[in-house]
Design an enzyme around this catalytic site. Structure first.
Site, mmCIF file in Angstrom:
data_model
loop_
_atom_site.group_PDB
_atom_site.id
_atom_site.type_symbol
_atom_site.label_atom_id
_atom_site.label_comp_id
_atom_site.label_asym_id
_atom_site.label_seq_id
_atom_site.Cartn_x
_atom_site.Cartn_y
_atom_site.Cartn_z
ATOM 1 N N ASP A 94 0.873 -1.189 0.000
ATOM 2 C CA ASP A 94 0.000 0.000 0.000
ATOM 3 C C ASP A 94 0.904 1.232 0.000
ATOM 4 O O ASP A 94 1.339 1.711 1.038
ATOM 5 C CB ASP A 94 -0.919 -0.030 1.228
ATOM 6 C CG ASP A 94 -1.927 1.109 1.203
ATOM 7 O OD1 ASP A 94 -1.969 1.838 0.201
ATOM 8 O OD2 ASP A 94 -2.671 1.257 2.186
ATOM 9 N N ALA A 95 1.205 1.710 -1.214
ATOM 10 C CA ALA A 95 2.194 2.775 -1.376
ATOM 11 C C ALA A 95 1.597 4.018 -2.050
ATOM 12 O O ALA A 95 2.190 5.084 -2.022
ATOM 13 C CB ALA A 95 3.375 2.266 -2.185
ATOM 14 N N LYS A 96 0.437 3.840 -2.668
ATOM 15 C CA LYS A 96 -0.286 4.940 -3.339
ATOM 16 C C LYS A 96 0.636 5.771 -4.213
ATOM 17 O O LYS A 96 0.760 6.981 -4.054
ATOM 18 C CB LYS A 96 -1.039 5.791 -2.320
ATOM 19 C CG LYS A 96 -2.052 4.963 -1.526
ATOM 20 C CD LYS A 96 -2.972 5.774 -0.680
ATOM 21 C CE LYS A 96 -3.962 4.914 0.072
ATOM 22 N NZ LYS A 96 -3.359 4.078 1.155
ATOM 23 N N ARG A 97 1.270 5.078 -5.195
ATOM 24 C CA ARG A 97 2.212 5.752 -6.085
ATOM 25 C C ARG A 97 1.523 6.243 -7.355
ATOM 26 O O ARG A 97 0.311 6.156 -7.481
ATOM 27 C CB ARG A 97 3.376 4.804 -6.436
ATOM 28 C CG ARG A 97 4.162 4.325 -5.225
ATOM 29 C CD ARG A 97 4.838 5.476 -4.505
ATOM 30 N NE ARG A 97 4.991 5.189 -3.092
ATOM 31 C CZ ARG A 97 6.129 4.897 -2.471
ATOM 32 N NH1 ARG A 97 7.249 4.849 -3.131
ATOM 33 N NH2 ARG A 97 6.149 4.660 -1.175
ATOM 34 N N THR A 121 -0.893 -0.233 -4.522
ATOM 35 C CA THR A 121 -1.949 0.781 -4.649
ATOM 36 C C THR A 121 -1.385 2.001 -5.381
ATOM 37 O O THR A 121 -0.219 2.371 -5.210
ATOM 38 C CB THR A 121 -2.506 1.202 -3.270
ATOM 39 O OG1 THR A 121 -1.427 1.672 -2.456
ATOM 40 C CG2 THR A 121 -3.210 0.062 -2.575
#
Ligand code: OMP
Length: 271
Positions: A94-97, A121
């Site tokens: 879950d890194a939301k890159r 993510t």
């Protein structure tokens, strides 16, 4: 891992639970702080106690990056431990890159090749060429933010664009992107009333659903409107499960919380 393999695991375990490994050194039992790698020791104990009850683990990279090189090493050890001991479990970074194409390619390599996660993510704000580099990886999954669990979701995501709410436009537009079969979407459990509309646009894609437990989302409601023919849901619980106890029994307490969620899921699946 293919989505077919994920669905097979869900049916085998009667669970679509994802446990969030969001490790905060201020919240883990004190006795672990004396060990060489408290973050990994905590994760290992949680994984050993809960792996039979869940089908996915989701470390949020913020909780590792905050501890510098030691945090990143603990993340690497955690994913290696999972891939070696439980290769059937779906893993989510879950890194939301998301960035311009060549930068996104490097983010994708970091999580899919170097760390060997099954998914990552991604934020959709920079559009198609920022997401397609992630989608290019075979049998890897890109989990794009659609309608998030927080209050701020209403700042932009529900604004009207071309007579459509922005999050719906995100879902619709992304369906035409190359390798879009590798897309999953994030929809918050706190937004249960939106699931029926979302399923009209993406009937079969997996949805990662954070927000049960600590954020107050309702599992039954999410399942009622969000479940697809292949189940299509990964319900995440982080704090509510991993911090069920602050004492030496923390792993057993996490397993009890996970069991409670898994039993609810089993009842829903067998309805
Ligand atoms: P708990 O509220 O402790 O269960 O944690 C929720 C986890 O899901 C955290 O890692 C959040 O960063 C993440 N999350 C949300 O809470 N809301 C979202 O809309 C999206 C995510 C996510 O992408 O996982």
């Amino acid at each position: 891992m293919t989505t077919q393999e994920l669905t097979t695991q869900i049916k085998k375990k009667n669970s679509f639970l994802c446990i969030g490994l969001d490790v905060d050194l201020n919240k883990i039992p004190k006795h672990l702080l004396d060990s060489k790698d408290p973050i990994f020791e905590f994760n290992k104990a949680i994984i050993d106690a809960t792996h039979h009850l869940c089908v996915a683990y989701k470390p949020n990279t913020a909780f590792y990056e905050a501890y510098g090189i030691k945090g990143w090493q603990a993340l690497e050890k955690t994913i290696q431990y999972l891939n070696y001991n439980h290769p059937e479990i779906f893993t989510i970074a879950d890194a939301k890159r998301g960035d311009i194409g060549n930068t996104s390619t490097m983010y994708a390599k970091a999580f899919f090749e170097d760390l060997a996660f099954d998914s990552v993510t991604v934020a959709p704000y920079m559009g198609k060429d920022s997401v397609e580099p992630f989608l290019a990886f075979k049998n890897k999954h890109t989990i794009m933010l659609a309608l998030t669990s927080n209050k701020g979701a209403f700042d932009f995501q529900t604004l009207s664009v071309n007579n459509n709410e922005l999050y719906k436009q995100v879902l619709e537009t992304s369906k035409s992107w190359e390798n879009s079969e590798n897309l999953m979407y994030v929809v918050g459990a706190t937004k249960a009333e939106y699931f029926a509309e979302i399923r009209k646009i993406v009937p079969n894609n997996f949805l990662l659903v954070p927000g049960v437990g600590a954020q107050g989302g309702n599992l039954q409601e999410v399942c009622k409107y969000g479940m697809s023919e292949n189940v299509g849901l990964l319900i995440n619980s982080s704090r509510g499960t991993i911090y069920a106890s602050k004492n030496k029994d923390f792993a057993q307490a996490a397993a009890l919380d996970a069991l409670e969620l898994q039993e609810q899921m089993k009842a829903i699946l067998n309805k």
